[in-house]
Design a protein around this motif. Structure first.
Motif: not given
Length: 311
Positions: A151-173
């Motif tokens: 499936t599309d991974v963007f449908d499963h990324l952690a959302g909102g303020d709580a997920g911002r840190r994890w989206r950033s870490l994922l992008t850097e990784a």
């Protein structure tokens, strides 16, 4: 008296049973609506206390024995393939054919990123990577890779303020892994690249795992093995059904060949039931349907045989 439970995959994967198996299913007691999916199936037999579902902590304890006192999050290696509509999760964990050499090359490049964020990363198994966090760390909801595969991974990324840190870490990784020369070597060798991580399964180790079974014979499923290990009743899966003392659970959910299932498991288990070696045989499908077979049901001759395992 001893009883046995066979965990089976979804009924649609099993196909039509042989005539003798279909006749036994037709005479069985059937419980429906017990919860679909692998998690619900496992929870019918192995219950963490308290009742959360900390996959990372359970598998960490199985892999390294040091899960107590921390919050764990899986950060499994995976392959994501961009397409015209987004990006899809195509491989994760074991399907990437990783070994210790891959870990030795890729993990050091990621350690500064996650170490600076206060969450050391390591990999006691080549396909199971972990982040260690403080027990009080808040975590957003993450999707298991099995539920996201294809499936599309963007449908499963952690959302909102709580997920911002994890989206950033994922992008850097992803940048670190994309630029790593080891991936070019893997591609040249005909292997798939490791170009991302999949965060999931966060939680702390449960106080206990309860089970009514004396033995849980695990197959290849890592979570089933981890739960049985935590419950203290883990046992290897034999090549075919073997009756024993007390209640036994056999995890056959990875089995797809109905002929092998019937020859090595269903018929020997039913023979043990008819001989009185076990008092009850339960067939628990991942669809949330359980067939309970007992010796006295052979007198239910008026019941029609079942053409499949679906109820």
């Amino acid at each position: 008296m001893a009883c046995a439970t066979l965990l089976l995959p979804e009924a649609r994967r099993l196909g039509a049973p042989a005539a003798d198996i279909g006749a036994a299913l037709g005479r069985a007691d059937v419980a429906r609506g017990l919860g679909e999916g692998r998690r619900a199936q496992l929870q019918r037999h192995l219950q963490p206390v308290p009742g959360h579902w900390p996959v990372a902590a359970l598998t960490r304890q199985l892999d390294a024995g040091d899960a107590a006192g921390a919050l764990w999050l899986r950060a499994d290696p995976c392959r994501i393939q961009p397409d015209i509509n987004g990006a899809r999760l195509l491989d994760h964990g074991p399907t990437l054919d990783l070994d210790a050499g891959d870990v030795a090359q890729l993990l050091p490049a990621l350690r500064p990123l996650f170490g600076d964020a206060g969450m050391p990363i390591d990999a006691p198994m080549p396909w199971r990577w972990y982040l260690r966090l403080s027990p009080s760390t808040p975590l957003p909801a993450f999707t298991s890779p099995e539920d996201a595969l294809g499936t599309d991974v963007f449908d499963h990324l952690a959302g909102g303020d709580a997920g911002r840190r994890w989206r950033s870490l994922l992008t850097e990784a992803q940048v670190v892994l994309h630029n790593h020369p080891w991936n070019a070597r893997r591609i040249a060798a005909g292997k798939r690249p490791v170009n991302s991580l999949w965060f999931w399964g966060g939680g702390v180790l449960p106080d206990a795992v309860r089970s009514t079974h004396a033995r849980v014979h695990g197959g290849d499923d890592e979570l089933a093995c981890a739960l049985a290990h935590a419950a203290g009743n883990a046992a290897p899966l034999p090549r075919q059904f073997e009756a024993g003392e007390g209640s036994a659970l056999f995890d056959l959910t990875a089995m797809r060949d109905i002929a092998t299932l019937e020859h090595a498991w269903l018929r020997p288990a039913m023979a043990a039931l008819h001989a009185g070696s076990i008092g009850m045989l339960a067939l628990d499908t991942a669809d949330g349907v359980v067939f309970e077979l007992r010796r006295g049901q052979r007198w239910r001759f008026w019941r029609k045989p079942r053409a499949d395992f679906q109820a």
